[in-house]
Design an enzyme around this catalytic site. Sequence first.
Site, PDB file in Angstrom:
ATOM      1  CE1 TYR A   1       6.024   2.171  47.537  1.00 16.63           C
ATOM      2  CE2 TYR A   1       5.886   0.301  49.039  1.00 16.63           C
ATOM      3  CZ  TYR A   1       5.273   1.294  48.286  1.00 16.63           C
ATOM      4  OH  TYR A   1       3.908   1.407  48.302  1.00 16.63           O
TER       5      TYR A   1
ATOM      6  CE  LYS B   1       3.121   5.925  48.761  1.00 13.66           C
ATOM      7  NZ  LYS B   1       2.373   6.783  47.798  1.00 13.66           N
TER       8      LYS B   1
ATOM      9  CB  THR C   1       2.065   1.556  51.332  1.00  9.84           C
ATOM     10  OG1 THR C   1       2.344   0.205  51.700  1.00  9.84           O
ATOM     11  CG2 THR C   1       3.301   2.400  51.645  1.00  9.84           C
ATOM     12  CG  ASP C   2       0.511  -2.328  54.809  1.00 10.22           C
ATOM     13  OD1 ASP C   2       1.310  -2.190  53.865  1.00 10.22           O
ATOM     14  OD2 ASP C   2      -0.049  -3.419  55.051  1.00 10.22           O
ATOM     15  CD  GLU C   3       5.586  -2.501  51.625  1.00 15.43           C
ATOM     16  OE1 GLU C   3       6.829  -2.409  51.667  1.00 15.43           O
ATOM     17  OE2 GLU C   3       4.977  -2.967  50.657  1.00 15.43           O
TER      18      GLU C   3
END
Length: 355
Positions: free
Chosen positions: A159, A163, A133-135
């Site tokens: 989260y 990741k 993810t970009d997060e």
Amino acid sequence: MTILVTGGAGFIGGNFVLDWLAQSDEPVVNLDKLTYAGNLQTLASLCDDPRHRFVQGDIGDRACVDALLAAHRPRAVVNFAAESHVDRSIHGPGEFIQTNVVGTFQLLEAVRGYWQALPDTEKAAFRFLHVSTDEVYGTLTENDSPFAETNRYEPNSPYSASKAASDHLVRAWHHTYGLPVLTTNCSNNYGPYHFPEKLIPLVIRNALAGQPLPIYGDGRQVRDWLYVGDHCGAIRRVLEAGRPGETYNVGGWNEKPNLEVVETICAILDELQPRADGQRYASQIAFVTDRPGHDRRYAIDARKLERELGWKPQETFDSGIRKTIAWYLANQEWVRNVESGHYRDWVAKQYGTPA
């Protein structure tokens, strides 16, 4: 020739499996734990398809993964399996650490043992593709450049931290053991079969049900929106031609504030399925208290993927969101079936009473 897909009954994984088998006869072994967001109804069209073998199991179950690898001898593993909802990670981070960190470790170890025992030709061709993810990159200000693959990791939620940890493990298994890995970091996905806790499907569901459309804070948080079908195409391309050890950012080039996304959905619903009372769906918008640590802006620079592998998204946000809304209107039975009492309790707990 076979591929092993983990998390293939979830939103992105399910779309990937459907898309893969629509374009290829190469079989898929699909391993999914079937947590609340895993839905076999998404894969109903494959129930009699001999190319699709579904196995309920956990990527953290080493014996299960070892057995699947030995039995099916896949040429690639595509790892979608993850806990992925930020709000849930705030309320209960333990499951995210267990699945996203410990589970990824166990999966990597199983795959490493399998890969090391392959004949040289198969060993050279094997790939492990990790979907992230970009997060992991943190947040951007209004004037910052979009996230590139060279951005440092600055995760801000349980989260995204879990990741980020999984991404680091994947990188380390390449540099330490030589495992031929590929990592993709995507922006916000949307499209068919999306579990209705995320913004777009939740707004569609609540609008049709005559319920409030909850928007965190001032609604000015910006996300880059990627149609799930485009994401599936990017993963196929990276799996086909990506360079082992490399990371590829996948984005839709569609930055939109959350409020604009909700207003767009309302306008399309006004057109396609007007309210019986003649009122506009936008009248249901309700601003609620912002969530802790809410990142202000995400944006993906996907030029590396286009430059090196020739991929770029086919859908604009306008075309993709219209397809998405049309799908939900035509598949209300899927939505009803996925909504358990547990899901309804969660939405009430998270969003509470509109401010």
